[in-house]
Design a protein around this motif. Structure first.
Motif, mmCIF file in Angstrom:
data_model
loop_
_atom_site.group_PDB
_atom_site.id
_atom_site.type_symbol
_atom_site.label_atom_id
_atom_site.label_comp_id
_atom_site.label_asym_id
_atom_site.label_seq_id
_atom_site.Cartn_x
_atom_site.Cartn_y
_atom_site.Cartn_z
ATOM 1 N N VAL A 62 0.840 -1.202 0.000
ATOM 2 C CA VAL A 62 0.000 0.000 0.000
ATOM 3 C C VAL A 62 0.873 1.249 0.000
ATOM 4 O O VAL A 62 0.604 2.216 -0.739
ATOM 5 N N CYS A 63 1.928 1.248 0.820
ATOM 6 C CA CYS A 63 2.833 2.403 0.860
ATOM 7 C C CYS A 63 3.488 2.640 -0.503
ATOM 8 O O CYS A 63 3.586 3.786 -0.971
ATOM 9 N N LEU A 64 3.926 1.566 -1.138
ATOM 10 C CA LEU A 64 4.562 1.694 -2.446
ATOM 11 C C LEU A 64 3.575 2.212 -3.491
ATOM 12 O O LEU A 64 3.913 3.103 -4.296
ATOM 13 N N MET A 65 2.349 1.681 -3.473
ATOM 14 C CA MET A 65 1.347 2.112 -4.442
ATOM 15 C C MET A 65 0.922 3.566 -4.209
ATOM 16 O O MET A 65 0.671 4.317 -5.150
ATOM 17 N N GLU A 66 0.832 3.962 -2.950
ATOM 18 C CA GLU A 66 0.509 5.353 -2.637
ATOM 19 C C GLU A 66 1.605 6.288 -3.160
ATOM 20 O O GLU A 66 1.323 7.376 -3.660
ATOM 21 N N TRP A 67 2.844 5.851 -3.026
ATOM 22 C CA TRP A 67 3.969 6.649 -3.502
ATOM 23 C C TRP A 67 3.957 6.762 -5.028
ATOM 24 O O TRP A 67 4.178 7.836 -5.589
ATOM 25 N N VAL A 68 3.642 5.643 -5.708
ATOM 26 C CA VAL A 68 3.635 5.631 -7.173
ATOM 27 C C VAL A 68 2.418 6.366 -7.732
ATOM 28 O O VAL A 68 2.545 7.190 -8.647
#
Length: 238
Positions: free
Chosen positions: A116-122
């Motif tokens: 989720v953190c990675l997708m939010e960043w992307v």
């Protein structure tokens, strides 16, 4: 002097937290008993999800009919998009639970935090503090170690877990986006999407399940225990 804002009592928060834990654990154990070969061998995870959403849609309809919840407008195409993601998420989770051990299933759910953190960043260019990044790295490392050392992991189960984690993470981000965009609560959103999910999964579920395990739902011999466990899952899920 303005009156102080009332805060919810700690007992209420503790009760809600306790109910969340009990219902989550109860759902996992009931589903595992229902779908595992050592239990009732109901290996139709996709269709089972359709049953879940049928009951959820009924609960949502009763809630709106009694005035407990309000209906807010969300474009149909966005509801269909969300339903597709949610279907893949919950079906993947059920298949992961059916094919993997309960331990690996729970560990794979933890991996949603870094995803989720990675997708939010992307997707949303969201940035995190060093402390948050450090905590996420620790979680990711722990998930990796448990995955490597779990002797019960199999290829099909691992793929289902990966699909479930990705789709569930995307679902969480979409829920947050819809809540901000349409000012809609999670229950109201679920009430709108549950009928779409129920119909699509009940129609397509038996074919998907046959492709995955080579068995037709109509050939399954329903026992009293399997029926009771299935209904228990529906009640807990809703």
């Amino acid at each position: 002097m303005e009156p102080a804002e009332k805060k919810p009592p700690a007992v209420s928060d503790l009760g809600a937290w306790g109910m969340n834990v009990v219902s989550s654990v109860g759902l996992i154990m009931a589903n595992k008993q229902l779908m595992s070969s050592a239990g009732y061998a109901f290996s139709f995870a996709t269709t089972l999800t359709g049953f879940h959403f049928t009951v959820t849609a009924l609960v949502g309809w009763i809630s709106k009919a009694t005035g407990y919840s309000a209906s807010k407008h969300v474009p149909l195409w966005e509801l269909v998009w969300f339903s597709l993601v949610a279907n893949a998420s919950i079906t993947g989770m059920n298949l992961s639970l059916m094919l993997n051990s309960v331990g690996f299933y729970q560990i794979s759910k933890l991996s949603m935090i870094p995803v989720v953190c990675l997708m939010e960043w992307v997707l949303n260019s969201k940035h995190y503090t060093t402390k948050v990044i450090s905590a996420v790295v620790v979680v990711a490392a722990g998930v990796g170690i448990c995955t490597v050392t779990d002797v019960e992991v199999n290829a099909k189960g691992f793929i289902c877990a990966c699909v479930a984690v990705f789709c569930t993470s995307l679902q969480q981000i979409t829920i947050g986006s819809f809540q901000k965009k349409y000012n809609i609560g999670s229950f109201e959103l679920l009430s709108k999407t549950a009928p779409i999910q129920a119909v699509s999964l009940i129609i397509l579920g038996p074919f998907v399940d046959y492709y995955l395990n080579g068995r037709w739902l109509l050939n399954y011999s329903f026992s009293t225990g399997a029926t009771v466990s299935s209904h228990s899952c529906h009640i807990i899920f809703s």
